[in-house]
Design a protein around this motif. Structure first.
Motif, PDB file in Angstrom:
ATOM      1  N   LEU A   1      31.195  46.601  66.610  1.00 13.48           N
ATOM      2  CA  LEU A   1      32.575  46.139  66.832  1.00 13.48           C
ATOM      3  C   LEU A   1      33.555  47.299  66.781  1.00 13.48           C
ATOM      4  O   LEU A   1      34.541  47.330  67.510  1.00 13.48           O
ATOM      5  CB  LEU A   1      32.947  45.083  65.786  1.00 13.48           C
ATOM      6  CG  LEU A   1      32.281  43.727  66.007  1.00 13.48           C
ATOM      7  CD1 LEU A   1      32.422  42.851  64.787  1.00 13.48           C
ATOM      8  CD2 LEU A   1      32.869  43.047  67.233  1.00 13.48           C
ATOM      9  N   LYS A   2      33.262  48.260  65.923  1.00 14.76           N
ATOM     10  CA  LYS A   2      34.139  49.422  65.830  1.00 14.76           C
ATOM     11  C   LYS A   2      34.060  50.270  67.099  1.00 14.76           C
ATOM     12  O   LYS A   2      34.904  51.119  67.347  1.00 14.76           O
ATOM     13  CB  LYS A   2      33.759  50.269  64.607  1.00 14.76           C
ATOM     14  CG  LYS A   2      34.304  49.727  63.307  1.00 14.76           C
ATOM     15  CD  LYS A   2      35.797  50.014  63.182  1.00 14.76           C
ATOM     16  CE  LYS A   2      36.408  49.270  62.021  1.00 14.76           C
ATOM     17  NZ  LYS A   2      37.879  49.341  62.013  1.00 14.76           N
TER      18      LYS A   2
ATOM     19  N   GLY B   1      33.429  58.467  62.795  1.00 19.15           N
ATOM     20  CA  GLY B   1      32.698  58.968  63.947  1.00 19.15           C
ATOM     21  C   GLY B   1      33.376  58.655  65.259  1.00 19.15           C
ATOM     22  O   GLY B   1      33.370  59.468  66.173  1.00 19.15           O
ATOM     23  N   ILE B   2      33.979  57.489  65.327  1.00 16.96           N
ATOM     24  CA  ILE B   2      34.563  57.075  66.584  1.00 16.96           C
ATOM     25  C   ILE B   2      35.692  58.009  66.989  1.00 16.96           C
ATOM     26  O   ILE B   2      35.757  58.473  68.116  1.00 16.96           O
ATOM     27  CB  ILE B   2      35.084  55.637  66.478  1.00 16.96           C
ATOM     28  CG1 ILE B   2      33.896  54.746  66.187  1.00 16.96           C
ATOM     29  CG2 ILE B   2      35.757  55.203  67.745  1.00 16.96           C
ATOM     30  CD1 ILE B   2      34.211  53.572  65.371  1.00 16.96           C
ATOM     31  N   ALA B   3      36.520  58.324  66.014  1.00 22.07           N
ATOM     32  CA  ALA B   3      37.633  59.222  66.304  1.00 22.07           C
ATOM     33  C   ALA B   3      37.092  60.562  66.773  1.00 22.07           C
ATOM     34  O   ALA B   3      37.477  61.082  67.821  1.00 22.07           O
ATOM     35  CB  ALA B   3      38.488  59.394  65.056  1.00 22.07           C
ATOM     36  N   ALA B   4      36.133  61.093  66.006  1.00 22.95           N
ATOM     37  CA  ALA B   4      35.561  62.398  66.350  1.00 22.95           C
ATOM     38  C   ALA B   4      34.975  62.353  67.747  1.00 22.95           C
ATOM     39  O   ALA B   4      35.178  63.251  68.563  1.00 22.95           O
ATOM     40  CB  ALA B   4      34.495  62.782  65.335  1.00 22.95           C
ATOM     41  N   GLY B   5      34.261  61.301  68.033  1.00 24.30           N
ATOM     42  CA  GLY B   5      33.612  61.162  69.330  1.00 24.30           C
ATOM     43  C   GLY B   5      34.622  61.129  70.452  1.00 24.30           C
ATOM     44  O   GLY B   5      34.450  61.802  71.469  1.00 24.30           O
ATOM     45  N   SER B   6      35.694  60.377  70.256  1.00 28.44           N
ATOM     46  CA  SER B   6      36.631  60.231  71.362  1.00 28.44           C
ATOM     47  C   SER B   6      37.413  61.514  71.590  1.00 28.44           C
ATOM     48  O   SER B   6      37.786  61.818  72.707  1.00 28.44           O
ATOM     49  CB  SER B   6      37.571  59.046  71.105  1.00 28.44           C
ATOM     50  OG  SER B   6      38.163  59.196  69.850  1.00 28.44           O
TER      51      SER B   6
ATOM     52  N   GLU C   1      39.776  50.421  71.614  1.00 29.09           N
ATOM     53  CA  GLU C   1      41.022  49.891  71.062  1.00 29.09           C
ATOM     54  C   GLU C   1      41.979  49.440  72.171  1.00 29.09           C
ATOM     55  O   GLU C   1      42.676  48.439  72.039  1.00 29.09           O
ATOM     56  CB  GLU C   1      41.666  50.996  70.211  1.00 29.09           C
ATOM     57  CG  GLU C   1      42.659  50.506  69.192  1.00 29.09           C
ATOM     58  CD  GLU C   1      42.033  49.626  68.122  1.00 29.09           C
ATOM     59  OE1 GLU C   1      42.742  48.761  67.604  1.00 29.09           O
ATOM     60  OE2 GLU C   1      40.822  49.791  67.810  1.00 29.09           O
ATOM     61  N   GLU C   2      41.972  50.169  73.280  1.00 29.17           N
ATOM     62  CA  GLU C   2      42.948  49.891  74.361  1.00 29.17           C
ATOM     63  C   GLU C   2      42.788  48.463  74.882  1.00 29.17           C
ATOM     64  O   GLU C   2      43.772  47.781  75.169  1.00 29.17           O
ATOM     65  CB  GLU C   2      42.760  50.866  75.547  1.00 29.17           C
ATOM     66  CG  GLU C   2      42.807  52.335  75.185  1.00 29.17           C
ATOM     67  CD  GLU C   2      41.458  52.881  74.749  1.00 29.17           C
ATOM     68  OE1 GLU C   2      40.543  52.888  75.585  1.00 29.17           O
ATOM     69  OE2 GLU C   2      41.321  53.287  73.578  1.00 29.17           O
TER      70      GLU C   2
ATOM     71  N   ALA D   1      45.137  43.065  75.368  1.00 29.92           N
ATOM     72  CA  ALA D   1      45.029  41.612  75.257  1.00 29.92           C
ATOM     73  C   ALA D   1      46.130  41.065  74.358  1.00 29.92           C
ATOM     74  O   ALA D   1      46.679  39.992  74.603  1.00 29.92           O
ATOM     75  CB  ALA D   1      43.656  41.232  74.713  1.00 29.92           C
ATOM     76  N   LYS D   2      46.450  41.832  73.310  1.00 25.53           N
ATOM     77  CA  LYS D   2      47.500  41.374  72.402  1.00 25.53           C
ATOM     78  C   LYS D   2      48.837  41.303  73.117  1.00 25.53           C
ATOM     79  O   LYS D   2      49.633  40.387  72.908  1.00 25.53           O
ATOM     80  CB  LYS D   2      47.591  42.327  71.207  1.00 25.53           C
ATOM     81  CG  LYS D   2      46.567  42.008  70.134  1.00 25.53           C
ATOM     82  CD  LYS D   2      46.667  42.994  69.000  1.00 25.53           C
ATOM     83  CE  LYS D   2      45.568  42.732  67.979  1.00 25.53           C
ATOM     84  NZ  LYS D   2      45.384  43.905  67.116  1.00 25.53           N
TER      85      LYS D   2
END
Lengths: 440, 291, 298
Positions: free
Chosen positions: B178-179, C290-295, B183-184, B189-190
């Motif tokens: 889910l993470k 990780g997600i931040a780093a990855g992006s 985010e976009e 959608a919001k």
């Protein structure tokens, strides 16, 4: 095209390698020498330092003594807990990799190993050694014999008693029961007063079997279960059905701890040790808890007494000095051992020294005769060793005598008998069928 | 670009080490298990070839099918519980206060070994001193069930510790999935006025459908070969009431010394797993269109 | 903190820029939600507390007493026993060593395979994925005797390599399945762009794909770590020297023929859970970071 070929190739390679492995179960063990040129004997036992400290220390000391006397020998131990020991022994045997010396149980357990040609006969060890020749309690060594040859030398001998809490008995004015009718009265009084009469770990099967075996002994006579194993009597003998019925009668009376068929022996023991159950039918391996163990409070030990399993009115087993019991573990030497001669010598040495040390140091009753006059022992030990010398019969545990398959079935069924999931008739029938299948 | 992404040498280089390892250490044992299934063998000494006898007996063996049924029930129960874990993960992955802390707590049981969990639940289920029955007695239940000792309840009672034990496993994977949702998409959608439930259903879940599918397969296959807590808590009893395929296999091969027959059970288990996986794949691939 | 205060606090952090008005009903909804989440949290943390209490009890207290009960006289000696009689010092080091090596090998090998299967184009990819998946379906105890023979013929019995290789092989299927589920959700555009730019395949894998998958890698590392750390069947079967055994064997050393020292088992379990707990807390944060780093790299 490429796809099919590759797949076919992978499959055939796996098959080939697998079958090659399946075939090569011959022993590849070579005589091992340690760095300093000593002969190495591998010895696997089941007394870890953590749980069986006393036994562990005795064995360690004996090894130390032996190595001092035999400078060319080095004994390497591998120690596993009993459950894992059994599992590993099985795997080792399947690829013919047994340790030079290991531990075994008697009768039904040792037989497949002997039949599979894994073990060396040990009669020469006993016969050549004057110290061992008459050292064993009669009949115990024979439990490890197959076709007249002995393949294991016993270390322990246990018999079972009903241990009881004297304070609880006194509170309800109860006397030690001599007959089963009296026993039932005791049960009734206790149950009526909301006290758990007896605790039993029926999930494990064997603790529950004690009750069944004693009742079979008292109702059908001391040899009946042994006769069943040897095909001389039938499991569905009316006496045995009656014994199973009496077990369920006790269950119906509230004679056992609630939900016994989901309790392990340890769970069940907790009820007795915490004085929440008045009686506990178990074997002499529990004695340290009632006498010498530093982990148990003295007030508790003082409250514990024992009595022999009551006789049954009208039963064939009229002698209260007939016991259910049996040898625990013994030692074997692997047939393919490269140091068989040395291993045998050490086994003889270990059994003898063990007999001298085990009662005093570990509270274990050895399979060799003990001269109580020279030892300082707790009174309960002296009484029990005296009982043992006066015993008219010791019936080896049914699950020890039977083959592994029947033994496992017996455990499952005894659990179900206590849980009332099967009838006494069905209980004996399923075992009779399994035994008949084996004796064919 | 095709060339770079279909370079045979690189593919071999990337796949081969792992493949060799599983072929040697998993596939050889699988083949041998099937082979031992053709033998009359107690695991010690000589084997005797008996053809398909063990397999024929297996097909006729009521206990085997009973334990298979129990395993399938466990699989069903585990799959249903995935819904709960998914909802929890959705909540934890949304930006609520303390989610990070809660997530860490939620996963703690997963760290415990089966020895510890087995002991804990033995104490919970104990008919006299156990937590459940003590509570029930406080609430005035006179004759509370004996749980694991009751052949009608034992199996279902066991499902709870088993499913609970794996909660952390599924939550952590769903959470990570889910993470991973961009985010976009959620922000967009919001702006369009979607509620959180709509966002979850229309955006998040379809995006992690692949992960959900894998988890369903893992839950079912994992259940079919499940062994640990059943062995510790009931050993398959009472009277086989909680016997599952793996505990049955163990009792035949290791306790009863029927290694040949035990191997046949192990091989049967594998085949049932394969069939189930194939079924799930069929079922879920048609469902996926809906998302 | 009072309940009302807590709710307002939740409310402020929850309020998203687009929807600022929160109805009263919504507040109650969140209150209920937190009560439920709190109860679950208590249930989930209870085992750890139970284990701590358990580790300080005597055998008599462990059995027959309420599991809620506190130890009457905390048995710190259980820890001393666990340390000396359980040989934890040696076993602990081995556990760490085998776990770390096996986890690193598994995760790297599984990443290679998953990348090749989901990103690269070749005919057998489906079949190979199937092979890995089917590897998850064999019951452990069926493999013991065959594996013992394999290691015997390769002279790896009583050699930690046998245990490490087994861990890797038996965890590869599940790791690959989890990774494959994630790889399918990852956007391909970045990799495709990199191919256009003439990046080598290895660079794409190591510098683009691998960083993008850090969250799921941390997840699989956690799962692998827990499995390997708690494993004991392989250790018991393939290793025999005391110097090679692991901490789970230490636990089993307190299980005896007639007597089991449950307090010491509790203490050993408690000691053995600490490193996994710490590692888990650290890795758990990587799932988010990780997600931040990855992006950023992407």
């Amino acid at each position: 095209m490429f796809k099919k070929k590759t797949v076919a190739m992978i499959i055939s390679v796996i098959m080939l390698v697998s079958l090659a492995l399946a075939g090569c179960s011959s022993s590849s063990s070579t005589e091992e020498k340690s760095a300093d040129g000593k002969k190495v004997i591998k010895f696997m036992h089941l007394w870890p330092e953590g749980s069986s400290n006393a036994q562990f220390s005795i064995v360690k000391d004996i090894i130390g003594e032996y190595e001092k006397e035999h400078k060319d020998i080095k004994i390497e131990t591998e120690i596993l807990n009993p459950d894992q020991y059994r599992e590993k022994l099985k795997v080792l045997a399947s690829s013919n990799e047994l340790p030079d010396i290991g531990m075994t149980w008697s009768d039904g357990f040792i037989k497949p190993y002997v039949d599979g040609g894994m073990l060396a006969p040990l009669d020469d060890v006993v016969n050549k050694n004057p110290d061992l020749k008459d050292a064993f309690i009669p009949g115990v060594k024979e439990s490890y014999a197959v076709d007249g040859k002995t393949y294991g030398l016993p270390l322990e001998l246990n018999i079972s008693y009903v241990f009881y809490n004297k304070e609880i008995f006194k509170k309800y004015n109860l006397e030690v029961p001599k007959t089963f009718e009296e026993y039932k009265k005791v049960v009734k009084t206790l149950a009526d007063n909301g006290v758990v009469p007896a605790t039993v770990g029926a999930k494990d099967g064997w603790p529950a079997s004690f009750w069944f075996m004693y009742l079979a002994d008292r109702i059908g006579g001391p040899t009946i279960l042994t006769d069943v194993i040897h095909g001389k009597a039938k499991m569905d003998d009316p006496a045995i059905v009656k014994a199973a019925q009496e077990v369920q009668n006790l269950v119906d009376m509230g004679g056992f701890v609630k939900g016994a068929s989901a309790l392990s022996n340890d769970d069940a023991k907790g009820y007795f040790m915490n004085e929440k159950a008045a009686m506990f039918l178990t074997a002499t391996w529990e004695l340290p808890n009632y006498t010498t163990s530093p982990d148990v409070k003295q007030e508790f030990k003082d409250k514990i007494g024992y009595f022999k399993f009551p006789t049954y009115e009208g039963g064939k087993g009229t002698d209260i000095n007939s016991y259910v019991g049996g040898p625990g573990v013994g030692l074997f030497v692997a047939k393919d051992s490269k140091v068989q001669k040395e291993a045998k010598d050490f086994v003889g040495y270990l059994v003898k020294r063990w007999g001298e040390k085990s009662v005093t140091d570990a509270g274990v009753i050895p399979a060799t005769k003990v001269d109580t006059s020279k030892l300082k022992l707790a009174p309960m030990y002296i009484d029990i060793l005296k009982d043992l010398s006066e015993a008219s019969n010791v019936t080896t545990y049914f699950d020890t005598q039977s083959s592994p398959a029947v033994s496992e079935l017996h455990h499952d069924l005894v659990t179900a008998l206590f849980g009332k999931q099967i009838t006494p008739k069905d209980f004996v029938k399923q075992q009779a069928d399994a035994l008949a299948k084996e004796q064919k | 670009m095709k060339n770079v992404m279909s370079n045979k040498f690189v593919i071999t280089l990337y796949v081969l080490p792992a493949l060799i390892l599983i072929l040697l250490l998993i596939y050889i044992p699988i083949v041998l298990t099937g082979y031992y299934g053709l033998m009359d063998w107690n695991g010690i000494g000589k084997m005797k070839f008996i053809g398909l006898d063990n397999y024929i007996e297996l097909v006729k063996d009521k206990l085997f099918w009973q334990s298979t049924w129990h395993s399938l029930l466990l699989g069903l129960f585990s799959t249903v519980s995935l819904v709960g874990y998914l909802i929890l993960s959705l909540i934890l992955a949304s930006k609520i206060k303390g989610a990070n802390f809660l997530r860490k707590i939620y996963l703690i049981p997963m760290l415990l070994s089966s020895v510890a969990i087995g002991q804990l639940w033995a104490k919970i289920f104990d008919p006299t001193n156990g937590m459940i029955n003590r509570l029930l007695i406080i609430f005035g239940v006179d004759n509370p069930p004996v749980w694991l000792a009751d052949s009608k309840i034992a199996l279902y009672a066991l499902f709870f510790p088993i499913v609970w034990q794996y909660a952390g496993f599924y939550i952590i994977i769903f959470y990570a999935a889910l993470k991973n949702v961009p985010e976009e998409l959620i922000e967009a959608a919001k702006i369009d006025g979607a509620t959180s439930i709509q966002i979850a259903y229309k955006i998040k879940l379809p995006l992690i459908a692949g992960v959900i599918k894998v988890m369903v397969i893992l839950a079912i296959v994992g259940s079919l070969k499940y062994f640990d807590l059943i062995f510790v808590l009931t050993g398959g009893g009472p009277n086989h009431a909680s016997e599952v395929m793996a505990s049955y296999m163990y009792s035949e091969a290791f306790s009863k010394y029927n290694f040949g027959y035990g191997s046949a059970i192990g091989f049967g288990l594998l085949i049932i797993c394969l069939v189930m996986t194939w079924l799930i794949q069929k079922l879920l691939s048609s469902k996926e269109v809906e998302f | 903190m009072s309940k009302a205060a807590m709710e307002t606090k939740i409310n402020t952090t929850l309020s998203v820029p687009y929807k600022t008005s929160k109805s009263f009903g919504n507040r109650i909804g969140y209150g209920v939600l937190y009560v439920i989440l709190g109860i679950i949290a208590i249930i989930q943390i209870y085992p750890l507390i139970w284990l701590l209490l358990f580790s300080l009890k005597t055998n008599q207290e462990v059995f027959g007493m309420s599991p809620f009960s506190l130890p009457q006289n905390p048995q710190w000696g259980n820890y001393a026993k666990a340390w000396s009689a359980g040989h934890i010092d040696v076993y602990f080091f081995n556990s760490v060593l085998y776990t770390v090596i096996a986890v690193v090998l598994t995760v790297i090998l599984a990443s290679f395979v998953t990348f090749a299967i989901t990103r690269m184009h070749w005919k057998l990819s489906g079949l190979v994925l199937g092979l890995f998946m089917a590897g998850y379906m064999i019951p452990l105890h069926s493999t013991l005797i065959p594996l013992f023979n394999i290691f015997k013929s390769t002279h790896l019995i009583d050699n930690p390599v046998s245990v490490i290789l087994s861990y890797v092989a038996f965890n590869l299927p599940i790791t690959i399945m989890i990774l494959a589920g994630f790889y399918k959700t990852l956007p391909r555009e970045i990799e495709e762009a990199a191919v256009m730019d003439g990046c080598s395949i290895h660079r794409i894998f190591f510098q683009i794909t691998l960083p993008m998958t850090i969250p799921v890698l941390s997840t699989t590392v956690i799962i692998n770590m827990i499995y390997n750390w708690n494993e004991f069947v392989f250790v018991n079967t393939f290793l025999s020297s005391d110097k090679w055994k692991t901490i789970t064997v230490g636990v089993n050393n307190f299980v005896g023929q007639y007597l089991t020292d449950w307090g010491a088992i509790g203490a050993t379990l408690m000691i053995s859970i600490i490193p996994v707990l710490i590692a888990y807390f650290i890795l758990s944060d990587r799932i988010v970071e990780g997600i931040a780093a990855g992006s950023v790299k992407g």
